[in-house]
Scaffold this motif. Structure first.
Motif, PDB file in Angstrom:
ATOM      1  N   THR A 695       3.330   1.288   7.730  1.00  0.00           N
ATOM      2  CA  THR A 695       2.599  -0.041   8.267  1.00  0.00           C
ATOM      3  C   THR A 695       1.403  -0.054   8.267  1.00  0.00           C
ATOM      4  O   THR A 695       0.615  -1.006   8.590  1.00  0.00           O
ATOM      5  N   PHE A 734       7.084  -4.037   1.565  1.00  0.00           N
ATOM      6  CA  PHE A 734       7.401  -5.071   2.113  1.00  0.00           C
ATOM      7  C   PHE A 734       7.343  -6.570   1.591  1.00  0.00           C
ATOM      8  O   PHE A 734       6.601  -6.526   0.485  1.00  0.00           O
ATOM      9  N   LYS A 737       5.017 -11.652   3.243  1.00  0.00           N
ATOM     10  CA  LYS A 737       4.996 -11.797   4.872  1.00  0.00           C
ATOM     11  C   LYS A 737       4.698 -10.888   5.697  1.00  0.00           C
ATOM     12  O   LYS A 737       4.010 -10.934   6.570  1.00  0.00           O
ATOM     13  N   GLU A 738       5.668  -9.990   5.105  1.00  0.00           N
ATOM     14  CA  GLU A 738       5.339  -8.510   6.219  1.00  0.00           C
ATOM     15  C   GLU A 738       4.268  -7.790   6.136  1.00  0.00           C
ATOM     16  O   GLU A 738       3.505  -7.281   6.767  1.00  0.00           O
ATOM     17  N   LYS A 741       1.500  -9.294   7.747  1.00  0.00           N
ATOM     18  CA  LYS A 741       1.404  -9.401   9.155  1.00  0.00           C
ATOM     19  C   LYS A 741       1.060  -7.819   9.389  1.00  0.00           C
ATOM     20  O   LYS A 741       0.276  -7.722  10.633  1.00  0.00           O
ATOM     21  N   TYR A 742       1.351  -6.974   8.800  1.00  0.00           N
ATOM     22  CA  TYR A 742       0.869  -5.621   9.069  1.00  0.00           C
ATOM     23  C   TYR A 742      -0.332  -5.444   8.865  1.00  0.00           C
ATOM     24  O   TYR A 742      -1.217  -4.490   9.784  1.00  0.00           O
TER      25      TYR A 742
END
Length: 963
Positions: A695, A734, A737-738, A741-742
């Motif tokens: 991440t 991912f 969206k993910e 975010k990360y």
């Protein structure tokens, strides 16, 4: 839009075209010459097209001197290959290749470049021939010819993939001859066009065949549906198809066999794509007029002159008048949106839209119709055209703002200028209106051609070889260290992975030095070599390049009879030398004072020189040798990749196990040691590789090998090659969206200074734009493992890499050979955020006295007194008991063998290689090669020739009776 076959005086038209071509050729090719470049691309042209042209020219000359003596096997193509398999794809059916015979061998680079220009001349010639069948003015035809000749596809293909220009010549000819038949004309011209199509290249014939069928269906439904004599047309089309298939059987029957036994078989359909990445759909409108661009996006090149957009609007305004063009282009647009279509046209493989070469004909015709009717355009039509152009300009400007690439600006200016010209023509403000339109089209095409090849346009011109560079590169392929070496096929050579001696991005094939390099890069490769590479998890395997440098693995190099390695001292992996290879010779050292030097030098002798080194090994297996131990296939498949590799020195695996009766089973206690390992993050967390959630791009990892902290254990494994065997590799990216975010979270963690602030809104857009432009989220990734030898990498390519795409589910990384102690840790780094599910085992392959004794025993049982002849190898061997005579010669059904003059069935050994069972005694061995499918193909073609002559005679008699 009516075809007419009435005879016209077209001499002036062809003379005008020739003058036009001289100008366009100056724009297309002249810029390269002005900037000191040749028109030889440093990738495929360097690796394949030019050296193969030289090889094929020599093969034809040899055949002319010795008729009937065909050489079907060559040792120059990697480990050895069927010459037909290679030449049929690139040269045999390419009529332009034979122009090389007009040049002496020393002038082959001039011949290659001359042929490239002649091909392009014939492209325009073909369109002129096609367009002359309509009631067009010469100016109109030349305007359409300019658009047909100068487009992104051809601007690239004419210098990078020259034989892709041939379908641009063939398709207009085929369309004219189909139309001739629909109008009740002769079948013979279509028969000739089909025969040329089938002989030229099976892949392009496949595309052209589908395109011809689509044209036939659309033409019949839009024009001849109620008036056609269906029986007569069917008979003529059937005759043309069957006759051409018979005549060309000598080509397509062996080709079909070659394709069915190639690494191309079993490729993932459309590279797994259901839809294209978002960027593809966003930039597809821009592709239409961006005639100087090289980002083909799955080969969706398009890139015509800017007036092409206006021409499209014009024909759609008059759709009822031009149904064939409007339907065909609408169908093409739908096809462009679906990856499955590209894959279907590409032989059920990658989603490659090379089929778009077919749509340039209707696009050029649309431009002809606009130019021809420019003076009769109504105000209403012009208003619709202006509105559509306005909307298109807005789309292009939005694209420009998003992508921030200025390559669309000049095409946009030409688009607006073309529209203004049409308005001026409509207001009768211009004399010779069609000449003005022709002028803007030629100017637009010329600018596109110049801009595409100019150095400031990015990188394409820099990928062309400098004038005279090809000869220098071929002379110094191995830094001059190949001088003095014998050119016999009894041994092979290689280089080190990613270590380039010649300063080009990649050079695989060696067709000029006379040495036998294991690396090869061709469109058709032996299926069994692919199976061999896959079985041993060769990290460098690709369908077009089955071996490359086999990841520098010692046993594989020895097994493949690699006696010499050539290494550039300042290149990547320069110290990653396999076991048993010692420095044999070096080139004159050159010191680069500005790069690669230590920072604290106090004496001139401390400067590090750059040179090419030649390493030699005495452990290379013989090309052909006898083994008396066998490995059952079930047992072999239970071994790990390193154990399989190591077993090559212990025994032989055969595809027909009944021939091993009476032989002893191989001892597979081969000193391959599994090591315990831990994956540790720089956050000091122990990570489970089977659920590695990556991440943060700044997080680093180490593979720790705790057993190797023990000095006794390290001493035990001295002289080992270290491998990491990945039995499972699965990456789940991912979601967008993910991902965002990360990345935002990482920015927040990095803002450690007092008063630091993160602009989330701006970064949200910045990261989103980056991912859209790069096609993410996608399945591509890299896993890098670092050691003192450099970085070993597992690479999952993007689905847009087309021919070089492969789904990486497992792999084995060779970290390198350690003469001393193995390291107690390695760096480990994934490159893409996402979840990794990895199963791997670190192993040490000890290459000790046990291995040396096995190699010595193999060398002792090599085939003696080897003689190489045309399509044959022979030698003698004495054996004390039953065994298998095996080799590193790629297996093919074309090989035949005799032992003491008696025919023996060949077997496939070690997944991919030629072998025969052998009883005890002294034997005279002879292997001969015959091209699979050649005799049936020849018989069918002779029958086809007789059939054609009989049909021609009957046709002539009937014609004379009618007269």
């Amino acid at each position: 839009m009516e075809f007419s076959f009435k005879k016209k005086n077209v001499t002036k038209l062809y003379l005008e075209y020739t003058v036009l071509f001289l100008f366009l050729a100056l724009c297309i090719f002249g810029t390269y010459l002005v900037t000191g470049h040749s028109i030889i691309w440093s990738k495929d042209a360097l690796n394949q097209h030019l050296p193969l042209l030289a090889q094929y020219r020599q093969a034809v000359v040899n055949f002319l001197h010795h008729p009937g003596k065909l050489n079907f096997w060559s040792w120059q193509f990697g480990l050895g290959s069927d010459t037909f398999q290679v030449f049929s794809y690139y040269n045999i059916g390419d009529i332009f290749s034979y122009l090389a015979l007009l040049f002496p061998a020393r002038e082959i680079t001039r011949a290659y470049q001359f042929i490239s220009i002649i091909r392009m001349y014939c492209v325009g010639l073909s369109f002129v021939y096609f367009a002359q069948h309509f009631k067009f003015k010469n100016t109109t035809i030349l305007a359409g010819t300019t658009a047909y000749l100068v487009n992104s596809f051809l601007l690239y293909a004419c210098v990078a993939q020259p034989f892709f220009t041939t379908p641009f010549i063939l398709f207009p000819l085929i369309v004219v001859q189909i139309e001739r038949i629909l109008q009740g004309g002769s079948v013979w011209p279509l028969t000739g066009a089909f025969t040329w199509m089938l002989i030229s290249n099976y892949y392009l014939a496949f595309i052209l065949g589908i395109g011809s069928l689509i044209y036939l269906i659309l033409r019949v439904t839009t024009k001849y549906l109620r008036v056609l004599n269906y029986l007569q047309v069917f008979i003529k089309l059937a005759f043309a198809t069957i006759t051409s298939l018979l005549l060309s059987a000598i080509m397509w029957i062996p080709e079909l066999i070659a394709v069915s036994h190639s690494t191309r078989l079993g490729a993932q359909f459309a590279n797994g794509l259901k839809v294209y990445p978002l960027y593809y759909y966003l930039f597809l409108p821009k592709q239409l007029i961006n005639g100087d661009q090289w980002s083909f996006m799955f080969w969706s090149a398009l890139g015509i002159v800017s007036i092409g957009f206006i021409a499209l609007v014009y024909v759609y305004i008059h759709a009822k008048k031009y149904p064939l063009i409007t339907i065909s282009l609408s169908l093409a647009l739908i096809m462009l949106l679906i990856p499955a279509v590209g894959a279907a046209f590409n032989g059920m493989m990658a989603a490659s839209n090379r089929w778009t070469l077919l749509i340039y004909l209707p696009l050029a015709m649309a431009i002809c119709l606009l130019v021809e009717n420019a003076t009769s355009l109504s105000h209403h039509s012009l208003k619709i055209i202006s509105s559509a152009t306005g909307i298109y300009v807005v789309v292009l400007l939005v694209t420009f703002l998003f992508e921030s690439e200025n390559d669309i600006i000049i095409p946009l200016l030409f688009l607006i200028t073309s529209l203004l010209l049409l308005w001026l023509i409509n207001f009768h403000r211009l004399s010779y209106p069609q000449l003005w339109l022709f002028g803007i089209i030629v100017l637009n095409a010329g600018f596109n051609a110049i801009y595409a090849s100019f150095p400031f346009n990015g990188d394409f011109s820099t990928k062309m070889l400098n004038r005279g560079q090809y000869q220098q590169m071929m002379a110094m392929r191995y830094g001059g260290l190949d001088k003095g070496l014998t050119r016999t096929p009894t041994y092979r050579v290689s280089t080190i992975s990613q270590n380039q001696i010649i300063d080009v991005p990649t050079i695989d094939n060696d067709l000029t030095s006379g040495l036998h390099n294991i690396d090869s890069y061709y469109s058709l490769q032996n299926q069994y070599l692919g199976d061999f590479s896959t079985s041993l998890q060769n990290n460098q395997y690709q369908a077009n390049v089955p071996l490359r440098q086999v990841d520098d693995r010692t046993v594989l190099n020895n097994f493949l009879d690699v006696k010499y390695l050539f290494v550039q001292s300042d290149g990547e992996n320069a110290t990653k030398i396999p076991a048993g290879y010692f420095l044999d010779q070096s080139s004159t050292p050159i010191i680069n004072y500005d790069s690669g030097q230590p920072s604290n030098i106090k004496d001139k002798k401390d400067f590090i020189p750059t040179q090419t080194n030649r390493y030699k090994s005495n452990n290379a297996f013989p090309l052909i040798y006898w083994q008396d131990s066998y490995i059952r296939q079930k047992r072999y498949h239970k071994l790990s990749p390193t154990e399989r590799e190591r077993a090559l020195a212990s025994g032989v695996v055969v595809n027909r196990e009944n021939v091993t009766k009476g032989m002893k089973a191989a001892n597979l206690n081969n000193h391959v040691y599994k090591l315990k390992s831990n994956l540790i993050s720089n956050r000091l967390n122990k990570v489970n590789p089977q659920n590695l959630k990556y991440t943060d791009s700044e997080e680093k990892y180490r593979i720790e090998l705790p057993q190797l902290t023990n000095s006794t254990f390290r001493r035990k494994l001295r002289g080992s090659e270290l491998h990491i065997e990945f039995s499972q590799i699965k990456f789940t990216p991912f979601s967008m969206k993910e991902q965002l975010k990360y990345e935002q979270k990482h920015l927040q963690q990095m803002a450690t200074n007092p008063g630091s602030s993160v602009n989330y809104k701006y970064n949200q857009y910045r990261y989103w734009r980056y991912h859209v432009l790069n096609g993410s989220p996608d399945i591509s990734f890299k896993i890098n493992v670092g050691s003192r030898f450099g970085t070993a990498t597992i690479n999952q390519p993007k689905q847009s890499t087309l021919s070089f795409f492969k789904q990486v589910k497992n792999s084995t990384l060779n970290i390198g050979y350690y003469a001393g102690g193995l390291p107690d840790h390695l760096s480990f780094q994934p490159t893409k955020l996402g979840t990794y599910q990895l199963k791997y085992q670190v192993v040490a392959e000890k290459l000790d006295d046990h291995y040396q004794n096995q190699v010595a025993n193999i060398k002792k049982h090599g085939l003696q007194n080897i003689k190489f002849g045309r399509n044959q190898i022979q030698g003698t061997i004495s054996t004390s008991r039953k065994g298998i005579l095996t080799s590193s010669i790629p297996y093919s059904s074309g090989w035949r063998a005799t032992v003491n003059g008696k025919a023996v069935k060949t077997v496939r050994t070690n997944q991919a290689f030629l072998g025969i069972p052998l009883s005890a005694g002294t034997h005279q061995i002879k292997f001969t090669y015959q091209l699979p499918g050649f005799r049936p193909g020849l018989i069918v073609s002779i029958a086809g020739l007789i059939w054609t002559l009989v049909a021609a005679l009957i046709s002539l008699i009937m014609f004379n009776r009618k007269k």
